[in-house]
Design a protein around this motif. Structure first.
Motif: not given
Length: 600
Positions: A139, A241-242, A245-246
């Motif tokens: 992330e 990204p969140p 990949f969160g």
């Protein structure tokens, strides 16, 4: 050692009646039915089923490494995210959509292969936490590699309505994922992974090369997670990204596989059905703490249902769930009894040359810190010999076996069949013809007797198929008296039966040299006599050289050609039996009054 006669009923082994083909066909039929969902014209339902399929691909592909190989990869979702970014960046760059999927899978496969080198140096909790660290790292990189990922702004895909083609793609991927799971569970590669899950060292000793198998399953698992990420990114039309990949969603596929029953064919699917339903409820009724809920679910599974729902007593007693809770084993059908015939093991018949040295040890030394367990041992073993290796507890007998089989790498020179063994891996030692048993039996507990023996057979040099290896396994099981336990799991056997199984498994390697470590301990005198007859037949019919560690001196006295006596890691006697038992040092170190009582 159970009773075994020189003649036995003829039986044969065949592939399972409930084979993988029927399950694959059923999965394909379900996939065909799923293709009709978009025809209802309700985008919400299509999107819901699509999301379910993505989670299934993630959970099932995670289970290849978590359930089959026994490695808990908490960073599996990172492969999903990297695949999503590889697909999205390629699509935005104008690459054709099918090629974008290929780029995503290949890119993640390469990353997974590279990560396997440091990650598989770790085991257990250390491996799990190391993989979990990949997620925040991925992330962070996604936020900072702006030219590739768009940073915090993410990537917007071309504005096309792709729900239906994405749905069809997800259906195809889900069917392939399930079919591959069926094939893996019954393949040589799948059994290598199951053996690794049980005992990596024992797996190496029967000829399985550990790291390439683990790397291959990591690559395969990562590639399918990447495809799940790619098809999801295609349908979402936007990623950041969140989103990919969160941690709020990263543990969901892991929780699903564990909840249903990791390692079971239907476990991930059942887990996805149940937890996906719970997830939809949480999304409607909770605005936060989703990750906390899933973490709690994992903890509760570990506490109250460590094997997952399908392994629980409830599932195994419920008719509808009992069939789903079955473990994937090769089922053996025995043919009707036929006329008895002379028993022959499916081993090559060799005529040993008594003048040829098969194993030569020169100055073999192994120390653990300041403790020298094996001290400058020099010994030649000729073809066809049966050597008794004796000594008090702690004298170095098992350590010497571990040096020969390369469980330990000793100092000194080891020559086998004229070739230097320096640098050989354990699986290579098994491949050149060294089989062994362990002092404390180490069968693959959740595999059947048949599968334990077949695994060894299928990884020897000629590499028979699993079906062929299972046919061979019946003869080895009968040889050691386990024919009636042939289809039972190894962890259900008694201690002595496990020792018998280890002997059968070692013989399935077609060894030139057999290292036997206290297999006869605990047997009755009649059983010891039968075991000695087995050793005699192994030597006289199949030309196998035997080094036998045993505390029952009367057993050794019936067959050994030479007695080698260790004391504090050193050879204090190496002589024919009659001569060795007159040596005062031998009497003091090992035999003592026992030898006198037995008349030696």
């Amino acid at each position: 050692m159970a009773h075994n006669e020189l003649t036995m009923p003829q039986t044969s082994s065949r592939p399972p009646a409930f084979g993988g083909l029927g399950v694959v066909i059923g999965a394909a039929a379900a996939g065909v039915l799923a293709l009709g969902v978009p025809q209802f014209g309700v985008p919400y339902v299509t999107n819901l089923v699509f999301t379910f399929l993505v989670f299934f691909i993630l959970a099932q592909s995670w289970d290849w490494i978590g359930g089959l190989a026994g490695y808990v990869n908490l960073g599996h979702f990172a492969y999903y995210g990297i695949g999503a970014y590889a697909f999205a960046a390629s699509l935005v760059a104008g690459v054709p959509t099918p090629l974008c999927f290929l780029i995503a899978a290949v890119a993640v496969a390469g990353i997974a292969a590279l990560l396997s080198f440091p990650l598989f140096r770790l085991k257990g909790d250390y491996f799990a936490f190391a993989t979990l660290a990949i997620l925040p790292l991925a992330e962070l990189l996604a936020f900072n590699l702006v030219p590739l990922t768009g940073g915090a702004d993410g990537i917007v895909l071309p504005p096309h309505y792709v729900l239906v083609p994405a749905f069809y793609t997800a259906v195809g991927l889900a069917v392939v994922t399930f079919a591959l799971s069926v094939l893996l569970a019954r393949s040589r590669f799948g059994y290598a992974l199951k053996s690794i899950r049980n005992d990596e060292q024992a797996a190496e000793v029967v000829g399985i090369r550990i790291f390439p198998a683990k790397r291959a399953v990591m690559v395969l698992s990562g590639a399918f997670a990447a495809l799940a990420g790619a098809v999801h990114a295609w349908q979402l039309s936007y990623i950041d990204p969140p989103t990919v990949f969160g941690l709020n969603v990263a543990l969901v596929p892991v929780a699903m596989a564990l909840f249903g029953g990791s390692g079971l064919l239907w476990g991930p699917l059942v887990g996805v059905v149940l937890l996906f339903s719970i997830q939809q409820y949480l999304l409607v009724n909770m605005t936060m703490l989703h990750a906390t809920v899933y973490g709690l679910i994992i903890l509760l599974i570990g506490r109250f249902m460590p094997g997952g729902l399908l392994r629980s007593a409830f599932a195994r007693s419920t008719p509808g769930l009992r069939a789903l809770s079955r473990e994937v084993h090769h089922e053996i059908e025995a043919a009707p009894p036929a006329a008895t015939h002379e028993r022959r093991l499916p081993m090559p018949v060799r005529a040993p040359d008594p003048d040829k040295v098969l194993l030569s040890l020169k100055g073999i030394t192994k120390a653990f810190g300041g403790n020298v367990a094996v001290n400058n041992v020099t010994l030649d073993v000729r073809e066809g010999e049966v050597i008794g290796l004796v000594g008090a507890n702690g004298s170095g007998k098992t350590t010497l076996f571990n040096c020969i089989s390369k469980v330990y790498e000793p100092q000194g020179t080891l020559l086998f069949d004229g070739a230097d063994m320096k640098g050989l891996r354990r699986d290579e030692v098994a491949g050149i013809g060294v089989g062994r048993t362990f002092q404390n039996p180490r069968p693959f507990g959740d595999l059947t007797v048949a599968e334990n023996i077949a695994v060894a057979a299928t990884f020897r040099a000629d590499k028979p198929s699993m079906t062929e290896a299972l046919k061979e396994a019946e003869s080895y099981a009968a040889f050691v008296g386990l024919e009636e336990r042939f289809t039972q799991r190894a962890d259900a056997l008694s201690l002595q039966e496990k020792k018998s199984l280890e002997l059968a498994r070692a013989l399935a390697l077609h060894p030139k040299l057999l290292l036997v470590d206290e297999v006869a301990s605990g047997l009755t005198p009649a059983e010891v006599k039968r075991f000695v007859s087995h050793i005699r037949e192994i030597r006289e019919v199949y030309g196998v050289t035997v080094i036998w560690v045993e505390h029952i001196f009367s057993a050794l006295a019936q067959i050994v050609d030479r007695l080698v006596v260790l004391e504090q890691g050193q050879v204090i006697a190496d002589a024919p039996l009659a001569e060795a038992v007159r040596d005062e040092r031998v009497l003091a170190a090992y035999l003592g009054s026992a030898a006198t009582k037995e008349g030696h």
